[in-house]
Design a protein around this motif. Structure first.
Motif, PDB file in Angstrom:
ATOM      1  N   LEU A 159      36.568  39.265  40.383  1.00 49.36           N
ATOM      2  CA  LEU A 159      37.884  39.086  39.777  1.00 49.36           C
ATOM      3  C   LEU A 159      38.957  39.777  40.614  1.00 49.36           C
ATOM      4  O   LEU A 159      38.679  40.782  41.276  1.00 49.36           O
ATOM      5  N   PRO A 160      40.207  39.268  40.605  1.00 44.56           N
ATOM      6  CA  PRO A 160      41.290  39.953  41.327  1.00 44.56           C
ATOM      7  C   PRO A 160      41.446  41.388  40.834  1.00 44.56           C
ATOM      8  O   PRO A 160      41.315  41.666  39.635  1.00 44.56           O
TER       9      PRO A 160
ATOM     10  N   VAL B 176      40.933  40.847  25.124  1.00 46.23           N
ATOM     11  CA  VAL B 176      40.899  41.241  26.538  1.00 46.23           C
ATOM     12  C   VAL B 176      39.856  42.336  26.753  1.00 46.23           C
ATOM     13  O   VAL B 176      39.143  42.349  27.762  1.00 46.23           O
TER      14      VAL B 176
ATOM     15  N   TRP C 257      44.004  43.386  40.422  1.00 44.70           N
ATOM     16  CA  TRP C 257      45.054  43.659  39.447  1.00 44.70           C
ATOM     17  C   TRP C 257      44.673  43.182  38.055  1.00 44.70           C
ATOM     18  O   TRP C 257      45.065  43.782  37.035  1.00 44.70           O
ATOM     19  N   LEU C 258      43.892  42.105  37.987  1.00 41.94           N
ATOM     20  CA  LEU C 258      43.488  41.552  36.698  1.00 41.94           C
ATOM     21  C   LEU C 258      42.554  42.497  35.952  1.00 41.94           C
ATOM     22  O   LEU C 258      42.478  42.468  34.725  1.00 41.94           O
ATOM     23  N   VAL C 259      41.871  43.347  36.692  1.00 42.41           N
ATOM     24  CA  VAL C 259      40.984  44.339  36.090  1.00 42.41           C
ATOM     25  C   VAL C 259      41.720  45.658  35.881  1.00 42.41           C
ATOM     26  O   VAL C 259      41.668  46.259  34.802  1.00 42.41           O
TER      27      VAL C 259
END
Length: 326
Positions: A91-92, A75, A94-96
């Motif tokens: 990218l969203p 990751v 929250w995903l970052v």
């Protein structure tokens, strides 16, 4: 209407600044990906039972931990690539933000302790019966952690400046719009800060030699590794309390970044380190009484999560105010 001045390559100052920022993101992102690669390869080998330093690390529980760190390292490489390329900004959020919060909490405190913890860890493991080859593996692990601890936050700064400028720059104070949550922030921050200070006092007390809550038969077994990690937890708990109070009261600092960074790293550190201890309590030496260990560990996890929630409330209100949203 005034025109923006352009240089010989026909770019405005804003365009040149954006280009330099992207260049920094690329260099630091690629540097982080390269740095974490040795760590990833070593953890893959340990997961399959290859080149393990001690027999204990061949147990299924240890292999599961190593498999989990393989995922974390992978990751980290993906994040480094996202920070260094324009597609990462799509990218969203929250995903970052979630893995970055977890990762900075793990890496930044370790980066500060690595010059001492690295040799201490090798000495400690050798006394426990680790093979000579382990010393070389440990060097690669520490180099990877230091490298990614330097490059990944720098890449993150460049990424955040492009995508979330309100999370880094500007003054601490800002206008309040209808629907703000400042009173809730203040109430929660004061409660969490008190608990962080209490946890910090306990950890620093233990780190400097306090014996209350320590098993008497294990007083002489406390080593440099344990003292430094305990002290680090206490210091970051204090830093988090200060950061939260400044963020929510908007006093004692004119700049937003120092208090934001302190609260962000502290919350991630308290959550990640204590979560690891709770999941695998036998992974590290612990001279505390079981009840004291459980209470401080669980408190760290809960405080880390609550601090993260308060930071989200602050950033949400700040974003709305700085962008003039209703």
């Amino acid at each position: 209407m005034p025109r923006l001045e352009r240089n010989k390559d026909n770019r405005t100052p804003i365009e040149r600044s954006a280009s330099r920022l992207m260049k920094m993101r690329r260099i630091c992102g690629y540097g982080a990906a390269v740095a974490v690669t040795p760590y990833l390869l070593i953890k893959i080998a340990w997961t399959f039972g290859l080149f393990i330093p001690t027999e204990q690390m061949g147990d299924n529980s240890w292999r599961a931990i190593n498999a989990a760190t393989v995922v974390v390292a992978a990751v980290g490489i993906l994040l480094a690539m996202a920070f260094s390329r324009p597609w990462g900004e799509r990218l969203p959020a929250w995903l970052v933000a979630l893995p970055v919060w977890f990762g900075t909490g793990l890496l930044v405190p370790m980066l500060l302790l690595a010059p001492v913890l690295g040799p201490a860890a090798m000495t400690r493991d050798k006394e426990a019966g680790a093979t000579d080859f382990w010393a070389y593996e440990q060097i690669f692990v520490m180099v990877s952690l230091v490298g990614v601890g330097i490059f990944l936050p720098l890449a993150l700064v460049g990424y955040a400046k492009s995508r979330w400028p309100e999370a880094l720059g500007g003054p601490t104070d800002y206008a309040e719009l209808p629907g703000h949550t400042r009173q809730l922030q203040i109430t929660l921050a004061r409660l969490v800060a008190v608990c962080c200070i209490l946890l910090g006092v306990i950890k620093v007390f233990w780190a400097v030699g306090g014996t209350l809550g320590i098993v008497p038969d294990m007083l002489d077994d406390r080593d440099v590794w344990w003292h430094l990690l305990t002290l680090s937890t206490g210091v970051w708990a204090f830093a988090g309390a200060w950061g939260l109070l400044v963020l929510t009261s908007r006093r004692r600092s004119r700049r937003f970044l120092p208090s934001m960074a302190a609260a962000w790293i502290s919350s991630g550190m308290l959550f990640s380190y204590n979560l690891f201890s709770a999941i695998h309590p036998d992974s590290q030496y612990s001279p505390e009484y079981p009840l004291a260990r459980v209470l401080t560990t669980e408190a760290g996890i809960v405080l880390g999560v609550m601090m993260g929630m308060i930071i989200l409330l602050v950033l949400h209100d700040r974003r709305r105010a700085l962008r003039g949203e209703s």
